[in-house]
Scaffold this motif. Structure first.
Motif, PDB file in Angstrom:
ATOM      1  N   ASN A 294     -20.477 -16.173 -19.560  1.00  0.00           N
ATOM      2  CA  ASN A 294     -20.630 -16.669 -18.191  1.00  0.00           C
ATOM      3  C   ASN A 294     -19.339 -17.233 -17.615  1.00  0.00           C
ATOM      4  O   ASN A 294     -19.098 -17.141 -16.408  1.00  0.00           O
ATOM      5  CB  ASN A 294     -21.725 -17.744 -18.146  1.00  0.00           C
ATOM      6  CG  ASN A 294     -23.113 -17.154 -18.227  1.00  0.00           C
ATOM      7  OD1 ASN A 294     -23.364 -16.072 -17.712  1.00  0.00           O
ATOM      8  ND2 ASN A 294     -24.029 -17.858 -18.889  1.00  0.00           N
ATOM      9  N   ASP A 295     -18.516 -17.823 -18.481  1.00  0.00           N
ATOM     10  CA  ASP A 295     -17.295 -18.477 -17.996  1.00  0.00           C
ATOM     11  C   ASP A 295     -16.075 -17.554 -17.995  1.00  0.00           C
ATOM     12  O   ASP A 295     -14.950 -18.015 -17.806  1.00  0.00           O
ATOM     13  CB  ASP A 295     -16.999 -19.733 -18.821  1.00  0.00           C
ATOM     14  CG  ASP A 295     -16.792 -19.436 -20.302  1.00  0.00           C
ATOM     15  OD1 ASP A 295     -16.909 -18.259 -20.704  1.00  0.00           O
ATOM     16  OD2 ASP A 295     -16.527 -20.390 -21.070  1.00  0.00           O
TER      17      ASP A 295
ATOM     18  N   LYS B  72     -23.821 -12.996 -18.855  1.00  0.00           N
ATOM     19  CA  LYS B  72     -23.956 -12.140 -17.679  1.00  0.00           C
ATOM     20  C   LYS B  72     -23.706 -10.684 -18.061  1.00  0.00           C
ATOM     21  O   LYS B  72     -22.978 -10.397 -19.012  1.00  0.00           O
ATOM     22  CB  LYS B  72     -22.968 -12.560 -16.587  1.00  0.00           C
ATOM     23  CG  LYS B  72     -21.504 -12.329 -16.942  1.00  0.00           C
ATOM     24  CD  LYS B  72     -20.579 -12.621 -15.765  1.00  0.00           C
ATOM     25  CE  LYS B  72     -20.531 -14.087 -15.463  1.00  0.00           C
ATOM     26  NZ  LYS B  72     -19.531 -14.400 -14.397  1.00  0.00           N
TER      27      LYS B  72
ATOM     28  N   SER C 139     -21.855  -7.472 -17.126  1.00  0.00           N
ATOM     29  CA  SER C 139     -20.760  -7.018 -16.285  1.00  0.00           C
ATOM     30  C   SER C 139     -21.188  -5.816 -15.461  1.00  0.00           C
ATOM     31  O   SER C 139     -20.881  -5.721 -14.270  1.00  0.00           O
ATOM     32  CB  SER C 139     -19.556  -6.671 -17.154  1.00  0.00           C
ATOM     33  OG  SER C 139     -18.507  -6.165 -16.379  1.00  0.00           O
TER      34      SER C 139
ATOM     35  N   SER D  85     -15.343 -14.761 -15.895  1.00  0.00           N
ATOM     36  CA  SER D  85     -15.575 -13.880 -14.750  1.00  0.00           C
ATOM     37  C   SER D  85     -14.441 -12.877 -14.551  1.00  0.00           C
ATOM     38  O   SER D  85     -14.667 -11.773 -14.042  1.00  0.00           O
ATOM     39  CB  SER D  85     -15.759 -14.715 -13.474  1.00  0.00           C
ATOM     40  OG  SER D  85     -14.638 -15.532 -13.236  1.00  0.00           O
TER      41      SER D  85
ATOM     42  N   SER E 152     -15.217 -10.080 -16.941  1.00  0.00           N
ATOM     43  CA  SER E 152     -16.427  -9.413 -16.486  1.00  0.00           C
ATOM     44  C   SER E 152     -16.137  -8.466 -15.320  1.00  0.00           C
ATOM     45  O   SER E 152     -16.618  -7.327 -15.292  1.00  0.00           O
ATOM     46  CB  SER E 152     -17.474 -10.443 -16.067  1.00  0.00           C
ATOM     47  OG  SER E 152     -18.647  -9.819 -15.612  1.00  0.00           O
ATOM     48  N   SER E 153     -15.343  -8.921 -14.376  1.00  0.00           N
ATOM     49  CA  SER E 153     -14.995  -8.083 -13.227  1.00  0.00           C
ATOM     50  C   SER E 153     -14.151  -6.884 -13.641  1.00  0.00           C
ATOM     51  O   SER E 153     -14.340  -5.770 -13.136  1.00  0.00           O
ATOM     52  CB  SER E 153     -14.242  -8.914 -12.186  1.00  0.00           C
ATOM     53  OG  SER E 153     -15.067  -9.941 -11.670  1.00  0.00           O
TER      54      SER E 153
END
Length: 331
Positions: free
Chosen positions: A260-261, A152, A154, A263, A266-267
């Motif tokens: 992906n795992d 993903k 970010s 999060s 990423s946030s």
């Protein structure tokens, strides 16, 4: 007229692939020299050796003792943001090799992200994105959205496109401005392939390096240079009177990739990138590498670029020429 600058031109190596993913620069294996002298900023304190997959740690240098934004459980190395870059793909000016060290806009941005998150920073060279996240590094810079969802983004911070540059500020060029003009391209590059896929009528002149192309543009030997927008902006930045004149295609976004795992990380990266954009740090480091290049959108794209005409199909009943050495029917 822009403020005169010391002309220090980077050495950009010849592209080895004519068709490749356009992820920031138009040549594979590009290299620059003289970068640390021209753009000191964060690079001196956040460089990494490229002799191996390991790299040196660099302490957060902007705001010492800042509170750590994420728990060590979401990081590969406690207290450290491990940042993956691929200079063989991203190239100048995002990440490149200078005296055995990684330097570039992505190196500065990775350092600033780590600082805002209250972390040390470590840079590693990676070959792939999905397989490196969570194993070799926490994030990877300069990544396009993966259509298969292997990772993903970010947040987005960069763009890629093929652009034209002109001596003198003409704004965004029109198709008629390019017609029958001398246009310099790096031989074997993605921009050359992009130009060949259009119906533009120009006098194409090939160069082994963008440095030579920009030198000829400055001398008036060519009318335009066509190249990757970031590589061009980097080189235009060292001339007094060379300007961005629009993109040939629509820009695509690039950002910071996370697993992906993960999060939580990423946030946190997205929040810190937002902080950097909001407090002016991002604009500062971007201008140091890209000069006054505008953010790309529909208004910075050259309009109505003609498509390459397809060869006309032979009309029904027309004879089709055969090769001279074609076998002749027996008498």
């Amino acid at each position: 007229m822009r403020t005169p600058k010391k002309t220090i031109i980077a050495s950009i190596m010849t592209a080895t692939l004519a068709v490749a993913a356009l992820t920031g620069c138009d040549a594979v294996g590009q290299k620059v020299t003289g970068v640390l002298d021209r753009i000191p900023f964060l690079s001196d304190s956040s460089t990494a050796s490229t002799d191996s997959r390991d790299s040196t740690d660099a302490s957060s240098i902007l705001t010492p003792d800042k509170h750590q934004a994420v728990d060590d459980s979401v990081l590969i190395t406690p207290g450290t943001l491990t940042v993956g870059v691929n200079p063989n793909v991203s190239g100048v000016p995002l990440s490149c090799v200078e005296d055995g060290k990684l330097v570039g806009m992505d190196i500065d941005l990775g350092s600033a992200l780590a600082d805002d998150m209250g972390l040390k920073v470590k840079f590693v060279v990676v070959d792939g994105t999905a397989e490196s996240l969570g194993t070799a590094c926490d994030v990877v810079m300069d990544q396009a959205q993966d259509p298969n969802g292997a990772y993903k983004l970010s947040d987005v911070y960069g763009q890629s496109a093929v652009a034209v540059f002109h001596k003198g500020d003409m704004g965004v060029a029109k198709v008629e401005d390019l017609s029958s003009k001398n246009v310099a391209v790096q031989t074997g590059s993605v921009p050359e392939s992009t130009l060949d896929q259009t119906g533009l009528t120009v006098n194409k002149k090939g160069y082994s390096t963008l440095n030579d192309a920009f030198a000829d543009l400055d001398k008036g030997a060519v009318d335009f240079v066509l190249c990757d927008v970031y590589a061009g902006a980097y080189l235009a930045h060292v001339y007094d009177d060379i300007y961005f004149a629009g993109t040939l295609n629509a820009p695509t976004d690039a950002g910071v990739a996370c697993a992906n795992d993960n999060s939580v990380l990423s946030s946190a990266v997205a929040e810190s990138l937002g902080n950097i954009k909001g407090n002016g740090v991002f604009d500062l480091l971007r201008s140091r590498w890209l000069g006054d290049l505008p953010v790309l959108d529909a208004t910075t794209q050259i309009q109505n670029v003609p498509a390459k005409a397809e060869p006309a199909a032979p009309a029904e009943g027309d004879a089709v020429a055969q090769p001279a050495d074609a076998a002749q029917p027996a008498a």
